[in-house]
Structures are given as structure tokens and as C-alpha cells.
Design a protein around this motif. Structure first.
Motif, PDB file in Angstrom:
ATOM      1  N   UNK A  74     -99.951   1.436 -70.427  1.00  0.00           N
ATOM      2  CA  UNK A  74     -98.694   0.826 -69.703  1.00  0.00           C
ATOM      3  C   UNK A  74     -97.988   1.519 -68.788  1.00  0.00           C
ATOM      4  N   UNK A  75     -97.672   3.134 -68.671  1.00  0.00           N
ATOM      5  CA  UNK A  75     -96.773   2.737 -66.923  1.00  0.00           C
ATOM      6  C   UNK A  75     -98.125   2.551 -65.756  1.00  0.00           C
ATOM      7  N   UNK A  76     -98.902   3.014 -65.679  1.00  0.00           N
ATOM      8  CA  UNK A  76    -100.210   2.767 -64.613  1.00  0.00           C
ATOM      9  C   UNK A  76     -99.938   1.454 -64.191  1.00  0.00           C
ATOM     10  N   UNK A  77     -99.300   0.104 -65.577  1.00  0.00           N
ATOM     11  CA  UNK A  77     -99.956  -1.304 -65.311  1.00  0.00           C
ATOM     12  C   UNK A  77     -98.011  -1.545 -64.123  1.00  0.00           C
ATOM     13  N   UNK A  78     -96.944  -0.588 -64.392  1.00  0.00           N
ATOM     14  CA  UNK A  78     -96.128  -0.790 -63.561  1.00  0.00           C
ATOM     15  C   UNK A  78     -95.770  -1.378 -62.693  1.00  0.00           C
ATOM     16  N   UNK A  79     -95.418  -2.633 -62.079  1.00  0.00           N
ATOM     17  CA  UNK A  79     -95.021  -3.634 -60.500  1.00  0.00           C
ATOM     18  C   UNK A  79     -96.492  -3.486 -60.385  1.00  0.00           C
ATOM     19  N   UNK A  80     -97.468  -4.028 -61.465  1.00  0.00           N
ATOM     20  CA  UNK A  80     -98.640  -5.247 -60.647  1.00  0.00           C
ATOM     21  C   UNK A  80     -99.001  -5.876 -61.298  1.00  0.00           C
ATOM     22  N   UNK A  81     -99.612  -7.292 -60.918  1.00  0.00           N
ATOM     23  CA  UNK A  81     -99.460  -8.438 -61.341  1.00  0.00           C
ATOM     24  C   UNK A  81     -99.858  -8.404 -62.809  1.00  0.00           C
ATOM     25  N   UNK A  82    -100.356  -7.674 -63.759  1.00  0.00           N
ATOM     26  CA  UNK A  82    -100.711  -6.829 -64.352  1.00  0.00           C
ATOM     27  C   UNK A  82     -99.782  -6.329 -65.869  1.00  0.00           C
ATOM     28  N   UNK A  83     -98.782  -6.632 -65.097  1.00  0.00           N
ATOM     29  CA  UNK A  83     -97.741  -5.500 -65.972  1.00  0.00           C
ATOM     30  C   UNK A  83     -98.182  -5.249 -67.384  1.00  0.00           C
ATOM     31  N   UNK A  84     -98.290  -4.432 -68.231  1.00  0.00           N
ATOM     32  CA  UNK A  84     -98.230  -4.893 -69.964  1.00  0.00           C
ATOM     33  C   UNK A  84     -96.932  -4.485 -70.453  1.00  0.00           C
ATOM     34  N   UNK A  85     -97.155  -4.659 -71.796  1.00  0.00           N
ATOM     35  CA  UNK A  85     -96.088  -4.371 -72.653  1.00  0.00           C
ATOM     36  C   UNK A  85     -95.868  -3.124 -73.259  1.00  0.00           C
ATOM     37  N   UNK A  86     -95.218  -2.912 -73.292  1.00  0.00           N
ATOM     38  CA  UNK A  86     -95.031  -1.256 -73.819  1.00  0.00           C
ATOM     39  C   UNK A  86     -95.831  -1.201 -75.147  1.00  0.00           C
ATOM     40  N   UNK A  87     -96.490  -0.076 -75.193  1.00  0.00           N
ATOM     41  CA  UNK A  87     -97.117  -0.401 -76.316  1.00  0.00           C
ATOM     42  C   UNK A  87     -96.319   0.376 -77.630  1.00  0.00           C
ATOM     43  N   UNK A  88     -96.669  -0.379 -78.644  1.00  0.00           N
ATOM     44  CA  UNK A  88     -95.500  -0.108 -80.274  1.00  0.00           C
ATOM     45  C   UNK A  88     -96.707   0.826 -81.114  1.00  0.00           C
ATOM     46  N   UNK A  89     -95.541   1.631 -81.743  1.00  0.00           N
ATOM     47  CA  UNK A  89     -96.275   2.278 -82.648  1.00  0.00           C
ATOM     48  C   UNK A  89     -97.150   2.330 -83.908  1.00  0.00           C
TER      49      UNK A  89
END
Length: 91
Positions: A74-89
Motif C-alpha cells: 500500500x505504501x509503495x503505491x502512494x503517489x502512483x497511478x495505481x494507488x491502493x486503498x488502505x488495507x483493512x484489518x
């Protein structure tokens, strides 16, 4: 509505207050209101963070955690075109 509160200030604090009020061309009352508003907001943020910490600790104690690899992805996706939603517990 404004209320009046009397406060005893240390001499050094009063001197700094006078200097700031003079520099900003504002009243001492305005400076005190600004300072207290910022202080109160900071205290509220700290209280909210503490509550969130307690809730997170309780969730972790109940086994509601997220795998580290999901978080890293998730953190690696920040700022990219494919930014992921935060993972849920518990997924």
C-alpha cells in the motif's frame, strides 16, 4: 459572545506578550485568544490520537491486524497511478 477572565502573568510572559502584541499590531487579548485556541486544538488532537492508540491496541489484542506485506504494498503505491486503498484489518 466574549467573556472576561482575569489571569496573573509572570513578568517575563507579560513582557513577551507586550512585544508580540506590539509587533503584530494586535491587542494582548487577541494574542492570548490565539494562543489558547492553538493550545486547545493541540490538546484535542493529542486526546484523539491517544484514543485512536487505545482503540488500535484493543484491535491488536483481538487479533485484528494487517500483514506487513500488505502495508508495504500500500505504501509503495502512494503517489502512483495505481494507488491502493488502505488495507483493512482481518482480511
Amino acid at each position: 459572545m466574549m467573556s472576561v477572565t482575569t489571569v496573573r502573568l509572570q513578568a517575563e510572559v507579560e513582557q513577551h506578550l507586550d512585544a508580540i502584541a506590539s509587533r503584530l499590531h494586535r491587542s494582548k487579548g487577541w494574542i492570548i485568544n490565539q494562543a489558547l485556541t492553538e493550545y486547545i486544538e493541540k490538546q484535542q488532537r493529542e486526546q484523539e490520537r491517544w484514543q485512536q492508540t487505545l482503540e488500535a491496541m484493543e484491535s491488536a489484542a483481538q487479533g485484528k491486524v494487517v500483514d506487513a506485506s500488505e502495508v508495504h504494498g500500500w505504501l509503495k503505491s502512494w503517489g502512483t497511478d495505481n494507488e491502493k486503498d488502505s488495507p483493512g484489518a482481518g482480511k
